[in-house]
Enzyme design. Structure first.
Site: not given
Length: 184
Positions: A70, A83
């Site tokens: 990401s 995350y």
């Protein structure tokens, strides 16, 4: 489960590994179980898959490991400690594995997309609307790549195809940003 399948020679022709999952919350609101769960999905699972499949890839002299990271694997964002930490770790694992396999014909790279219109994005959008008291259209202008376009699954897939091709034989340890400039 994976070691048993490898031992029994199930999936022995795996040449590409591709995976991902996402989650966002404030540090103090994250139960330890959620932390462990996200790290298991985003970091431990890729490690286990790589550990068990890379020997056969090396033996064949060719393989592609593609981790889906990401943009939060290269930068930080408030309310995403779990995350972000997992994706930074995944990028580190990608680079280590790429270095270790560099002379074997096996490459290891990560794709780090910006905003993709997924269920995770739609949840972030709804949360932004509620917490900031703004319209959905206003939230979209905040939660958007600088190009004003979402990254599409097809764009991610095209980059996976490139990384699986012979044209990418010398592309390893890379974290490929497909983020419309949001990481800069």
């Amino acid at each position: 489960m994976v070691p048993e399948m490898v031992r029994r020679r199930k999936w022995r022709n795996v040449r590409v590994i591709w995976q991902s999952d996402g989650h966002h919350n404030l540090v103090e609101d994250v139960p330890l179980q959620k932390w462990e769960s996200v790290l298991t999905i985003n970091l431990t699972s890729p490690f286990v898959l790589i550990k068990h499949f890379i020997p056969a890839m090396k033996k064949r002299g060719w393989g592609r490991i593609i981790n889906i990271s990401s943009v939060l694997g290269v930068r930080a964002h408030a309310k995403s400690a779990v995350y972000t930490s997992s994706k930074h770790g995944l990028n580190g694992l990608t680079k280590v594995v790429g270095k270790e396999a560099a002379d074997t014909g096996v490459t290891c790279n990560a794709i780090s997309p910006g905003w993709v219109e997924t269920e995770m994005y739609l949840k972030a959008l709804d949360k932004k609307v509620k917490t900031d008291g703004i319209s959905k259209e206003e939230a979209k202008t905040i939660l958007m790549n600088p190009t004003k376009k979402y990254v599409t699954p097809e764009q991610i897939g095209e980059n996976v195809s490139f990384l699986c091709s012979r044209a990418a034989d010398n592309t390893t340890c890379a974290v490929l940003l497909i983020d419309g400039g949001i990481s800069v």
